[in-house]
Design an enzyme around this catalytic site. Structure first.
Site, PDB file in Angstrom:
ATOM      1  N   ASP A 299      82.559  46.647  58.691  1.00 37.95           N
ATOM      2  CA  ASP A 299      83.170  47.318  59.842  1.00 37.95           C
ATOM      3  C   ASP A 299      84.650  46.988  59.949  1.00 37.95           C
ATOM      4  O   ASP A 299      85.455  47.837  60.372  1.00 37.95           O
ATOM      5  CB  ASP A 299      82.442  46.926  61.124  1.00 37.95           C
ATOM      6  CG  ASP A 299      81.132  47.667  61.296  1.00 37.95           C
ATOM      7  OD1 ASP A 299      81.117  48.895  61.187  1.00 37.95           O
ATOM      8  OD2 ASP A 299      80.103  47.003  61.523  1.00 37.95           O
TER       9      ASP A 299
ATOM     10  N   GLU B  98      84.866  42.083  63.873  1.00 41.16           N
ATOM     11  CA  GLU B  98      84.699  43.160  62.892  1.00 41.16           C
ATOM     12  C   GLU B  98      85.551  44.380  63.205  1.00 41.16           C
ATOM     13  O   GLU B  98      85.163  45.514  62.903  1.00 41.16           O
ATOM     14  CB  GLU B  98      83.225  43.536  62.768  1.00 41.16           C
ATOM     15  CG  GLU B  98      82.490  43.741  64.073  1.00 41.16           C
ATOM     16  CD  GLU B  98      80.989  43.930  63.861  1.00 41.16           C
ATOM     17  OE1 GLU B  98      80.564  44.179  62.714  1.00 41.16           O
ATOM     18  OE2 GLU B  98      80.250  43.841  64.850  1.00 41.16           O
TER      19      GLU B  98
ATOM     20  N   HIS C 218      70.834  46.960  62.784  1.00 47.10           N
ATOM     21  CA  HIS C 218      70.761  47.942  61.698  1.00 47.10           C
ATOM     22  C   HIS C 218      69.411  47.949  61.001  1.00 47.10           C
ATOM     23  O   HIS C 218      69.302  48.512  59.905  1.00 47.10           O
ATOM     24  CB  HIS C 218      71.861  47.669  60.677  1.00 47.10           C
ATOM     25  CG  HIS C 218      73.239  47.984  61.168  1.00 47.10           C
ATOM     26  ND1 HIS C 218      73.621  49.235  61.579  1.00 47.10           N
ATOM     27  CD2 HIS C 218      74.336  47.191  61.320  1.00 47.10           C
ATOM     28  CE1 HIS C 218      74.894  49.216  61.959  1.00 47.10           C
ATOM     29  NE2 HIS C 218      75.341  47.983  61.812  1.00 47.10           N
TER      30      HIS C 218
ATOM     31  N   ARG D   9      70.124  38.941  65.733  1.00 47.47           N
ATOM     32  CA  ARG D   9      71.300  39.761  66.036  1.00 47.47           C
ATOM     33  C   ARG D   9      70.858  40.890  66.952  1.00 47.47           C
ATOM     34  O   ARG D   9      70.008  41.704  66.578  1.00 47.47           O
ATOM     35  CB  ARG D   9      71.945  40.340  64.781  1.00 47.47           C
ATOM     36  CG  ARG D   9      73.179  41.201  65.152  1.00 47.47           C
ATOM     37  CD  ARG D   9      74.070  41.507  64.001  1.00 47.47           C
ATOM     38  NE  ARG D   9      73.500  42.472  63.062  1.00 47.47           N
ATOM     39  CZ  ARG D   9      74.191  43.042  62.078  1.00 47.47           C
ATOM     40  NH1 ARG D   9      75.472  42.728  61.890  1.00 47.47           N
ATOM     41  NH2 ARG D   9      73.613  43.890  61.255  1.00 47.47           N
TER      42      ARG D   9
ATOM     43  N   ASP E  79      63.924  35.478  75.621  1.00 47.57           N
ATOM     44  CA  ASP E  79      62.572  35.284  76.154  1.00 47.57           C
ATOM     45  C   ASP E  79      61.544  35.253  75.021  1.00 47.57           C
ATOM     46  O   ASP E  79      60.526  34.564  75.105  1.00 47.57           O
ATOM     47  CB  ASP E  79      62.219  36.395  77.141  1.00 47.57           C
ATOM     48  CG  ASP E  79      62.904  36.238  78.487  1.00 47.57           C
ATOM     49  OD1 ASP E  79      63.540  35.188  78.721  1.00 47.57           O
ATOM     50  OD2 ASP E  79      62.813  37.172  79.310  1.00 47.57           O
TER      51      ASP E  79
END
Length: 264
Positions: free
Chosen positions: A184, A158, A47, A77, A91
């Site tokens: 959520d 969620e 987000h 995240r 990575d």
């Protein structure tokens, strides 16, 4: 043997920790927040306006702060539960990954597999590369063999479906933390914007109980310190004390209000 990932070690020991979300896509903000006493900082790819280059810069900034005495370790995240995105984040140097929208045990298995190089039938699907930042650009010959032991999966619960499957998700090896996404979750339960509704609280309580029963840590995002303290008393170990943008905005508003009052 000492766990090479302090976040994973704390989660598996069910030790309490506090962190903060990074949503401003700023290495300078990330570095400054790392010096504020948090145990961890989450670089949000879901987000927030972060790309891979920005992610790398923020990971570097947090590491630089830690080299100067800060305690915070980075978490990423990812945008969605996609092995290609997980591979890129790892990575770049992520060892702990938060996966949004884990609704089933299969979703959780896929997330855990995405973090691991294939080895002795472990189900791992992560593409192997050592010439990356995580492997010190090829100068750490032990990276590929040790990376699996550093991987830590935080799974977001969620949705109503996820709550219904939470016991099966919690039972999986490699599910290091169940993180409740209350916004959520409230929407999924038909309570959009009302995270304090009894239905939402009951769902959160079920996740906490599933974590306790499986011996797994539970995490949550708190809107303020009082809410964080309440969650701690309920048995939540891993608590996000809101976000960089929230503290910036709150601090600015508070300072403005104090000035207006002092000027009367």
């Amino acid at each position: 043997m000492k766990d090479p990932n302090p976040i994973r070690a704390a989660l598996r020991a069910l030790e309490p920790s506090e962190g903060c979300w990074l949503t401003l896509a700023s290495p300078a903000v990330a570095e400054a927040m790392a010096h504020c006493g948090f145990d961890w900082l989450v670089v949000d790819m879901e987000h927030a306006p972060n790309d891979v280059a920005g992610l790398t810069a923020q990971l570097q900034a947090i590491d630089a702060a830690r080299a100067h005495g800060a305690a915070a370790h980075p978490i990423v995240r990812v945008t969605t539960n996609d092995p290609a995105l997980v591979k890129r984040a790892m990575d770049c140097g992520a060892r702990t990954v938060i996966f949004p929208n884990i609704d089933t045990a299969d979703d959780a298995r896929n997330a855990i597999a995405a973090m691991r190089f294939p080895f002795e039938g472990n189900g791992g699907v992560r593409g192997v590369a050592g010439l990356v930042r995580a492997g010190t650009y090829g100068m750490d010959p032990s990276y590929v063999t040790q990376a699996n032991d550093q991987a830590c999966a935080i799974l977001q619960i969620e949705s109503a479906q996820a709550v219904g499957n939470v016991e099966a998700i919690a039972a999986l090896p490699g599910a290091d933390c169940l993180f409740v996404g209350t916004a959520d979750l409230a929407a999924s339960l038909g309570r959009l914007g009302d995270m304090t509704h009894a239905d939402v609280r009951d769902a959160v309580a079920r996740v906490i109980e599933a974590g306790k029963a499986a011996g797994k840590a539970v995490g949550i995002f708190a809107n303020d310190p009082d809410e964080a303290a309440r969650y701690r008393k309920l048995g939540v170990q891993f608590i996000a004390l809101h976000s960089d943008v929230a503290w910036l905005a709150r601090g600015a508003r508070q300072a403005r209000a104090q000035f207006d009052t002092a000027s009367l």
